[in-house]
Design an enzyme around this catalytic site. Structure first.
Site, PDB file in Angstrom:
ATOM      1  N   SER A 119       2.291  -5.093  22.589  1.00 13.91           N
ATOM      2  CA  SER A 119       0.782  -4.655  22.897  1.00 13.91           C
ATOM      3  C   SER A 119       0.416  -5.912  23.983  1.00 13.91           C
ATOM      4  CB  SER A 119       0.104  -5.119  21.627  1.00 13.91           C
ATOM      5  OG  SER A 119       0.479  -6.253  21.144  1.00 13.91           O
ATOM      6  N   HIS A 140       3.599   2.141  23.494  1.00 11.10           N
ATOM      7  CA  HIS A 140       2.956   1.316  22.435  1.00 11.10           C
ATOM      8  C   HIS A 140       2.272   2.395  21.572  1.00 11.10           C
ATOM      9  CE1 HIS A 140      -0.972  -1.123  22.015  1.00 11.10           C
ATOM     10  NE2 HIS A 140       0.152  -1.647  21.282  1.00 11.10           N
ATOM     11  N   GLU A 152       0.703   4.899  24.192  1.00  8.05           N
ATOM     12  CA  GLU A 152       0.467   4.419  25.611  1.00  8.05           C
ATOM     13  C   GLU A 152       2.062   4.435  25.987  1.00  8.05           C
ATOM     14  OE1 GLU A 152      -3.526   1.830  26.091  1.00  8.05           O
ATOM     15  OE2 GLU A 152      -1.640   0.643  24.950  1.00  8.05           O
ATOM     16  N   ASN A 191      -5.868  -2.320  24.696  1.00  8.85           N
ATOM     17  CA  ASN A 191      -6.194  -3.585  24.321  1.00  8.85           C
ATOM     18  C   ASN A 191      -6.751  -4.313  25.370  1.00  8.85           C
ATOM     19  OD1 ASN A 191      -5.239  -3.919  21.803  1.00  8.85           O
ATOM     20  ND2 ASN A 191      -3.113  -4.358  22.525  1.00  8.85           N
TER      21      ASN A 191
END
Length: 285
Positions: A119, A140, A152, A191
């Site tokens: 992440s 991800h 992702e 993130n």
């Protein structure tokens, strides 16, 4: 089309990835370092599939078929025939690099993608541990994997176009995820935006600006979020939030990514959120 896939890690993320892959028709091999971790992960997958049947989301026949496509091992050598491998283990750079170096040597097809669910760690850092960095890519997923539709896709500078296409196609066309492409920088897309938001909410609690309940209620009812930032931090895992914050702060030097002292103390106290039974909220009942 990819049929034989491997999943490294049977925890919350790895188990979810394995479940989705098995339900999608793939032959799935799941690895854990210790048998007790593997047994625990297997039981969680079985429980999740049973709940899907109870809720009418999955037929008993499809559940049994998915379970039949899952095999489990503690031996990485069993991954030699895999056509794509997805790693979802602890967010530790050295451990990930060690696993990828071993997989690169073990997986016979040197074009088979080796995908990391990291992440926050740069994919290039992980790829640097292999002899064939062109096959390494970020894939991800988001928690809970069986529910959330996004993935992702993150190529490193050395990732080949063939690897990108194979990984993206598998995620989108086999697993049924919506795949978005992100550059290889810490935090990627989600993130990069989410972590400062969570950390800001934690700082508000730390500074006594508002209660955790009012912060969460404000974002749910005022911004139409499905859950508040402190509830979400508990679900992600406070140790994971702190780790991502540290990695991103190191990469960007932006104070908005600095780990708040309150978060650091909670992690040190073992208050990690849902997985430990206590975080900003109490889940022990």
């Amino acid at each position: 089309m990819v049929q034989r896939v491997g999943v490294i890690g049977a925890g919350q993320m790895g188990g979810g990835i394995a479940e989705v892959a098995a339900k999608s028709g793939s032959d799935v091999l799941v690895w854990e370092a210790k048998q007790e971790f593997l047994d625990f992960g297997k039981a969680k997958i079985e429980k999740s599939l049973a709940k899907a049947v109870e809720r009418g989301k999955l037929s008993e026949e499809d559940r049994d078929a998915a379970l039949g496509r899952l095999t489990f091992t503690t031996d990485l050598e069993d991954f030699a025939d895999r056509e794509l491998v997805m790693e979802a283990i602890i967010e530790n750079e050295d451990i990930k690099k060690d696993v990828f170096a071993k997989l690169d040597a073990i997986v016979t097809d040197k074009t088979a993608p080796l995908c990391s669910n990291t992440s926050s760690l740069p994919i290039q850092t992980i790829a640097s541990a292999t002899e064939n960095p062109g096959r390494v890519i970020g894939l991800h997923f988001f928690n809970p994997v069986p529910v959330l539709k996004l993935v992702e896709v993150i190529p490193a500078l050395t990732t080949t176009g063939e690897t990108v296409e194979t990984a993206r196609t598998y995620a989108a066309e086999v697993l049924g995820k919506t795949a978005i492409l992100a550059k290889d920088r810490s935090g990627f897309i989600v993130n990069f935006l989410l972590v400062p938001y969570l950390l800001s909410a934690i700082r508000m609690v730390e500074q006594g600006v508002a209660t955790k309940e009012d912060i969460d209620t404000g974002m749910k009812l005022g911004a139409s979020h499905p859950m508040g930032p402190l509830t979400l931090a508990d679900m992600v895992g406070l140790d994971t939030c702190a780790f991502i914050a540290d990695v991103m702060h190191e990469e960007y030097g932006d104070p908005s990514y600095a780990c708040p002292p309150l978060l650091r103390r909670m992690v040190q106290a073992g208050q990690l959120g849902r997985k430990s039974g206590k975080g900003f909220y109490d889940y022990s009942a």
